[in-house]
Design an enzyme around this catalytic site. Structure first.
Site, mmCIF file in Angstrom:
data_model
loop_
_atom_site.group_PDB
_atom_site.id
_atom_site.type_symbol
_atom_site.label_atom_id
_atom_site.label_comp_id
_atom_site.label_asym_id
_atom_site.label_seq_id
_atom_site.Cartn_x
_atom_site.Cartn_y
_atom_site.Cartn_z
ATOM 1 N N ARG A 60 0.805 -1.210 0.000
ATOM 2 C CA ARG A 60 0.000 0.000 0.000
ATOM 3 C C ARG A 60 0.846 1.271 0.000
ATOM 4 O O ARG A 60 0.279 2.375 0.011
ATOM 5 C CB ARG A 60 -0.856 0.012 1.259
ATOM 6 C CG ARG A 60 -2.352 -0.146 1.032
ATOM 7 C CD ARG A 60 -2.940 -0.348 2.415
ATOM 8 N NE ARG A 60 -4.311 -0.109 2.572
ATOM 9 C CZ ARG A 60 -5.239 -1.087 2.674
ATOM 10 N NH1 ARG A 60 -4.924 -2.333 2.475
ATOM 11 N NH2 ARG A 60 -6.463 -0.779 2.949
ATOM 12 N N ARG B 55 -21.142 -1.933 4.991
ATOM 13 C CA ARG B 55 -20.449 -3.223 5.123
ATOM 14 C C ARG B 55 -20.675 -3.809 6.522
ATOM 15 O O ARG B 55 -20.593 -3.108 7.517
ATOM 16 C CB ARG B 55 -18.941 -3.032 4.888
ATOM 17 C CG ARG B 55 -18.130 -4.302 5.181
ATOM 18 C CD ARG B 55 -16.778 -4.318 4.510
ATOM 19 N NE ARG B 55 -15.913 -3.201 4.878
ATOM 20 C CZ ARG B 55 -14.755 -2.947 4.279
ATOM 21 N NH1 ARG B 55 -14.324 -3.716 3.290
ATOM 22 N NH2 ARG B 55 -14.031 -1.908 4.657
ATOM 23 N N ARG C 32 -9.361 7.342 5.089
ATOM 24 C CA ARG C 32 -8.721 6.216 4.401
ATOM 25 C C ARG C 32 -8.628 6.472 2.902
ATOM 26 O O ARG C 32 -7.640 6.103 2.260
ATOM 27 C CB ARG C 32 -9.486 4.922 4.703
ATOM 28 C CG ARG C 32 -9.204 4.411 6.109
ATOM 29 C CD ARG C 32 -10.302 3.525 6.649
ATOM 30 N NE ARG C 32 -10.520 2.342 5.867
ATOM 31 C CZ ARG C 32 -11.640 1.625 5.884
ATOM 32 N NH1 ARG C 32 -12.642 1.986 6.671
ATOM 33 N NH2 ARG C 32 -11.754 0.558 5.160
HETATM 34 P P1 ADP Z 1 -12.436 -3.951 0.095
HETATM 35 O O1 ADP Z 1 -11.805 -5.271 0.479
HETATM 36 O O2 ADP Z 1 -11.867 -3.407 -1.186
HETATM 37 O O3 ADP Z 1 -12.414 -2.951 1.189
HETATM 38 P P2 ADP Z 1 -15.030 -5.374 0.192
HETATM 39 O O4 ADP Z 1 -14.881 -6.556 -0.700
HETATM 40 O O5 ADP Z 1 -15.002 -5.599 1.645
HETATM 41 O O6 ADP Z 1 -13.970 -4.237 -0.249
HETATM 42 O O7 ADP Z 1 -16.400 -4.636 -0.237
HETATM 43 C C1 ADP Z 1 -16.829 -3.466 0.452
HETATM 44 C C2 ADP Z 1 -18.344 -3.547 0.681
HETATM 45 O O8 ADP Z 1 -19.039 -3.404 -0.571
HETATM 46 C C3 ADP Z 1 -18.824 -4.863 1.269
HETATM 47 O O9 ADP Z 1 -19.925 -4.591 2.118
HETATM 48 C C4 ADP Z 1 -19.264 -5.681 0.047
HETATM 49 O O10 ADP Z 1 -20.310 -6.573 0.389
HETATM 50 C C5 ADP Z 1 -19.771 -4.593 -0.896
HETATM 51 N N1 ADP Z 1 -19.453 -4.841 -2.308
HETATM 52 C C6 ADP Z 1 -18.351 -5.435 -2.834
HETATM 53 N N2 ADP Z 1 -18.388 -5.426 -4.186
HETATM 54 C C7 ADP Z 1 -19.539 -4.797 -4.530
HETATM 55 C C8 ADP Z 1 -20.158 -4.462 -5.792
HETATM 56 N N3 ADP Z 1 -19.573 -4.768 -6.965
HETATM 57 N N4 ADP Z 1 -21.332 -3.809 -5.760
HETATM 58 C C9 ADP Z 1 -21.917 -3.478 -4.573
HETATM 59 N N5 ADP Z 1 -21.398 -3.765 -3.372
HETATM 60 C C10 ADP Z 1 -20.222 -4.415 -3.337
HETATM 61 P P1 ADP Z 2 -9.962 -1.581 3.247
HETATM 62 O O1 ADP Z 2 -9.697 -2.447 2.064
HETATM 63 O O2 ADP Z 2 -11.414 -1.402 3.539
HETATM 64 O O3 ADP Z 2 -9.188 -0.300 3.250
HETATM 65 P P2 ADP Z 2 -8.318 -3.321 4.912
HETATM 66 O O4 ADP Z 2 -9.035 -4.384 5.644
HETATM 67 O O5 ADP Z 2 -7.507 -3.689 3.736
HETATM 68 O O6 ADP Z 2 -9.421 -2.242 4.561
HETATM 69 O O7 ADP Z 2 -7.372 -2.528 5.907
HETATM 70 C C1 ADP Z 2 -7.844 -2.042 7.144
HETATM 71 C C2 ADP Z 2 -6.763 -1.191 7.803
HETATM 72 O O8 ADP Z 2 -5.608 -2.003 8.070
HETATM 73 C C3 ADP Z 2 -6.236 -0.031 6.969
HETATM 74 O O9 ADP Z 2 -7.057 1.121 7.077
HETATM 75 C C4 ADP Z 2 -4.855 0.168 7.587
HETATM 76 O O10 ADP Z 2 -4.941 0.826 8.842
HETATM 77 C C5 ADP Z 2 -4.411 -1.258 7.864
HETATM 78 N N1 ADP Z 2 -3.675 -1.847 6.714
HETATM 79 C C6 ADP Z 2 -4.066 -2.910 5.949
HETATM 80 N N2 ADP Z 2 -3.145 -3.186 5.012
HETATM 81 C C7 ADP Z 2 -2.143 -2.272 5.164
HETATM 82 C C8 ADP Z 2 -0.909 -2.011 4.499
HETATM 83 N N3 ADP Z 2 -0.497 -2.761 3.461
HETATM 84 N N4 ADP Z 2 -0.158 -0.971 4.929
HETATM 85 C C9 ADP Z 2 -0.538 -0.216 5.975
HETATM 86 N N5 ADP Z 2 -1.686 -0.398 6.650
HETATM 87 C C10 ADP Z 2 -2.492 -1.414 6.263
#
Ligand code: ADP
Ligand code: ADP
Ligand code: ZN
Length: 225
Positions: free
Chosen positions: A88, A127, A171
């Site tokens: 990241r 979510r 974020r």
């Molecule tokens: P990320 O890992 O990138 O943070 P998630 O896979 O957790 O994203 O998805 C974020 C939220 O959006 C979850 O609540 C998921 O169920 C929903 N979501 C994921 N893909 C889609 C989509 N294509 N359309 C609508 N909602 C989605």
């Molecule tokens: P999302 O896809 O919704 O941003 P993640 O579950 O991937 O959420 O990450 C949640 C949190 O964990 C981030 O907001 C950050 O604080 C931390 N995190 C995850 N991956 C990394 C990374 N590669 N570097 C730094 N922080 C991270």
């Protein structure tokens, strides 16, 4: 095949990574999931991670690289790999490159899921996750069959501490400032192709587009053993 999956928070990385990992037989390693497991275990490291995560800040590179290197050597020696949420920052990408070069296992591709800011905020605030098995839902877009309960294990779903609008905005800002440069890094420096996929459509359509791209990568002869 070794792939990195990138995209802003809420773009659908976790949702899509689980499907791709199953279809293509890859080990899915999500830095966020690994950090949440560490927190749930109540370790000292977990306490440190919580401070950054709940504020919507990135965890410092040193900690991230160490935890992810450990996870990769523990779980990822044989299977193909799908990294989700890591790297990241450019420093993390450089550390990953060095680690993979040492093992003579370079990346085959970088997948980037894009999504509009308003879509992202709606996805993240809706979510819900299972605290037990980690399965992810959305109150409107991907609801569980029975109200607020995990379809797989029956546990009551929860909202992540960092999935509130103010933290989401933070974020998103970090993503633009610290993570978008990683895409540029891969475009300029890495031999692995960078492929963007539109993450705004419904989940199944996004899965189809991503699967097409993965098939293209694996059949282009670029996929390394
Ligand atoms: P990320 O890992 O990138 O943070 P998630 O896979 O957790 O994203 O998805 C974020 C939220 O959006 C979850 O609540 C998921 O169920 C929903 N979501 C994921 N893909 C889609 C989509 N294509 N359309 C609508 N909602 C989605
Ligand atoms: P999302 O896809 O919704 O941003 P993640 O579950 O991937 O959420 O990450 C949640 C949190 O964990 C981030 O907001 C950050 O604080 C931390 N995190 C995850 N991956 C990394 C990374 N590669 N570097 C730094 N922080 C991270
Ligand atoms: Zn569950």
């Amino acid at each position: 095949m070794r792939l990195v999956l990138m995209g802003p928070p809420g773009a659908g990385k976790g949702t899509q990574a689980k499907r791709l990992a199953e279809t293509f037989g890859l080990l899915h390693l999500s830095s966020g999931d690994i950090f949440r497991a560490e927190r749930a275990a109540g370790s000292e490291l977990g306490g440190k991670l919580a401070e950054y995560m709940d504020a919507g800040e990135l965890v410092p590179d040193e900690i991230v690289v160490e935890v992810m290197a450990r996870a990769m050597t523990r779980d990822g020696s044989q299977q193909g790999l799908l990294l989700d949420g890591f790297p990241r920052t450019v420093a993390q990408a450089e550390a990953l490159d060095a680690e993979l070069a040492r093992a003579d296992k370079p990346l085959d591709g970088v997948l980037v899921i894009t999504a509009d800011d308003d879509e992202i905020v709606g996805r993240i605030t809706g979510r819900r996750s299972c605290p037990d098995c980690g399965r992810v839902y959305h109150i409107r877009f991907m609801p569980p069959t029975s109200d607020e309960q995990c379809d797989d294990c029956g546990t009551k779903l929860v909202q992540r501490e960092d999935d509130v609008e103010s933290v989401v905005r933070q974020r998103l800002e970090n993503y633009k400032r610290q993570t978008e440069p990683v895409i540029r890094y891969y475009r300029e420096r890495s031999e692995a192709p960078v492929k963007e996929v539109d993450g705004n459509p419904p989940p199944d359509a996004v899965t189809e587009s991503l699967a097409d791209v993965v098939r293209e990568i694996s059949s282009s002869g670029e996929a390394k053993a």
